[in-house]
Design an enzyme around this catalytic site. Structure first.
Site, PDB file in Angstrom:
ATOM      1  N   ASN A   9     -21.812 -39.114 -26.971  1.00  0.00           N
ATOM      2  CA  ASN A   9     -20.159 -38.916 -25.970  1.00  0.00           C
ATOM      3  C   ASN A   9     -20.679 -39.425 -24.991  1.00  0.00           C
ATOM      4  OD1 ASN A   9     -17.958 -39.096 -26.443  1.00  0.00           O
ATOM      5  ND2 ASN A   9     -17.800 -36.616 -26.864  1.00  0.00           N
ATOM      6  N   TRP A  10     -20.430 -40.345 -24.280  1.00  0.00           N
ATOM      7  CA  TRP A  10     -20.065 -40.601 -23.085  1.00  0.00           C
ATOM      8  C   TRP A  10     -18.524 -40.347 -22.606  1.00  0.00           C
ATOM      9  CZ3 TRP A  10     -21.283 -46.443 -22.651  1.00  0.00           C
ATOM     10  CH2 TRP A  10     -22.855 -46.235 -23.301  1.00  0.00           C
ATOM     11  N   LYS A  11     -17.741 -39.455 -23.108  1.00  0.00           N
ATOM     12  CA  LYS A  11     -16.068 -39.354 -22.698  1.00  0.00           C
ATOM     13  C   LYS A  11     -15.682 -40.323 -22.139  1.00  0.00           C
ATOM     14  CE  LYS A  11     -18.098 -34.081 -24.168  1.00  0.00           C
ATOM     15  NZ  LYS A  11     -17.950 -33.009 -23.717  1.00  0.00           N
ATOM     16  N   HIS A  97     -12.824 -33.712 -32.015  1.00  0.00           N
ATOM     17  CA  HIS A  97     -13.812 -32.899 -30.889  1.00  0.00           C
ATOM     18  C   HIS A  97     -12.940 -32.034 -30.375  1.00  0.00           C
ATOM     19  CE1 HIS A  97     -15.943 -32.579 -27.481  1.00  0.00           C
ATOM     20  NE2 HIS A  97     -16.675 -33.593 -27.343  1.00  0.00           N
ATOM     21  N   GLU A  99     -12.579 -30.966 -27.298  1.00  0.00           N
ATOM     22  CA  GLU A  99     -11.548 -32.079 -26.192  1.00  0.00           C
ATOM     23  C   GLU A  99      -9.862 -32.433 -27.003  1.00  0.00           C
ATOM     24  OE1 GLU A  99     -15.682 -32.155 -23.525  1.00  0.00           O
ATOM     25  OE2 GLU A  99     -14.245 -34.344 -24.187  1.00  0.00           O
ATOM     26  N   GLU A 169     -20.495 -27.670 -32.590  1.00  0.00           N
ATOM     27  CA  GLU A 169     -19.590 -27.292 -31.182  1.00  0.00           C
ATOM     28  C   GLU A 169     -19.537 -26.726 -31.027  1.00  0.00           C
ATOM     29  OE1 GLU A 169     -18.111 -30.749 -29.931  1.00  0.00           O
ATOM     30  OE2 GLU A 169     -15.809 -30.249 -30.541  1.00  0.00           O
ATOM     31  N   GLY A 175     -20.406 -27.491 -21.542  1.00  0.00           N
ATOM     32  CA  GLY A 175     -20.403 -28.313 -20.074  1.00  0.00           C
ATOM     33  C   GLY A 175     -20.260 -27.740 -19.517  1.00  0.00           C
ATOM     34  N   SER A 215     -24.053 -28.751 -24.969  1.00  0.00           N
ATOM     35  CA  SER A 215     -25.365 -28.441 -23.777  1.00  0.00           C
ATOM     36  C   SER A 215     -27.011 -28.724 -24.033  1.00  0.00           C
ATOM     37  CB  SER A 215     -25.386 -26.759 -22.668  1.00  0.00           C
ATOM     38  OG  SER A 215     -23.968 -26.867 -22.688  1.00  0.00           O
ATOM     39  N   GLY A 236     -23.750 -34.611 -25.108  1.00  0.00           N
ATOM     40  CA  GLY A 236     -22.608 -35.103 -23.784  1.00  0.00           C
ATOM     41  C   GLY A 236     -23.483 -35.053 -22.460  1.00  0.00           C
ATOM     42  N   GLY A 237     -23.103 -34.899 -21.899  1.00  0.00           N
ATOM     43  CA  GLY A 237     -23.491 -34.912 -20.100  1.00  0.00           C
ATOM     44  C   GLY A 237     -25.366 -35.969 -20.769  1.00  0.00           C
TER      45      GLY A 237
END
Length: 252
Positions: A9-11, A97, A99, A169, A175, A215, A236-237
């Site tokens: 997920n590049w967000k 998600h 967020e 999640e 994050g 993470s 994510g990251g």
């Protein structure tokens, strides 16, 4: 046999050029990899979605959208429908998600509508859910997760579940650098399969892929993914670096 999945997920990261560059690197690296029952998915922003999907077409890398609206069309400024996604050859969408829930007020009821819209358009859903730190500390994490799944998915017919991927999640591990222990991840994933078995049957529960999102990095992926009920990760990251992402793909 259910699929193992690594979904990036590049967000809200990477402009068009950066997105094209990243997917090109990932495609090149994945091409050299023997995928053992593993799907590789990337989810760029809407701005880059069509170009990334075009570059990935015919490769081992699949493309998903990060969100979609539940309506077919209308006065919903800034939103994108299932039909619009399909028009650019995107048939998988991430919904729920944390967020989206936290920053944009998406409720279980709204997410149920979005799931319905996606399935009606013959799309695949990566459905996200998970508890915040307060829920975990108070021992309500199982209750919260069950409620989120029940409210958004348990109205579905059994046949719909072949189009559902689940992504647990723990919000407190997204994050933050914190990660649920492999034991905590396995415990929750096993619990999820149990409630699906109780509602539907064991066959559905055993065939749905359940990803862990929180993470995940090359350093901890193998230990997390080795659990019997963890089928990969929603990343994510680490998904923003081609080498790190490939390391996750090779962690099974």
């Amino acid at each position: 046999m259910r699929k193992q999945i690594v979904a990036g997920n590049w967000k809200m990261n990477n402009d068009l050029d950066a997105s094209k560059s990243l997917v090109k690197k990932i495609i090149k690296k994945v091409k050299k990899t023997t995928l053992k029952n593993t799907r590789v998915i990337v989810a760029p922003t809407f701005v880059s979605l069509q170009k990334v999907a075009s570059k990935a077409k015919g490769t081992k890398v699949e493309v998903a959208a990060q969100n979609m609206h539940q309506a077919k069309s209308g006065a919903y400024t800034g939103e994108v429908s299932a039909e619009m996604l399909k028009s650019v050859d995107v048939t998988t969408v991430i919904l729920g998600h944390s967020e989206r829930r936290e920053y944009f007020g998406e409720t279980d009821a709204i997410l149920a509508e979005k799931v319905n819209a996606a399935l009606e358009n013959k799309m695949e859903v990566i459905f996200c859910f998970g508890e915040v730190l307060e829920d975990r500390k108070s021992g309500k994490h199982f209750e919260v997760v069950e409620s989120q799944i029940k409210n958004a998915l348990f109205h579905l017919d059994a046949s719909a579940w072949k189009h559902i991927i689940l992504a647990y999640e723990p919000v407190w591990a997204i994050g933050t650098g914190e990660t649920a222990s492999p034991e905590q991840a396995q415990e929750m994933h096993a619990f999820i399969r149990k409630i699906i078995t109780d509602k539907y049957n064991n066959e559905i529960a055993e065939n749905v892929s359940i990803l862990y999102g929180g993470s995940v990095k090359p350093a901890n992926a193998k230990e997390i993914f080795s659990n019997p009920d963890v089928d990969g990760g929603l990343i994510g990251g680490a998904a923003l670096n081609a080498d790190d992402f490939l390391a996750l793909v090779n962690s099974f």
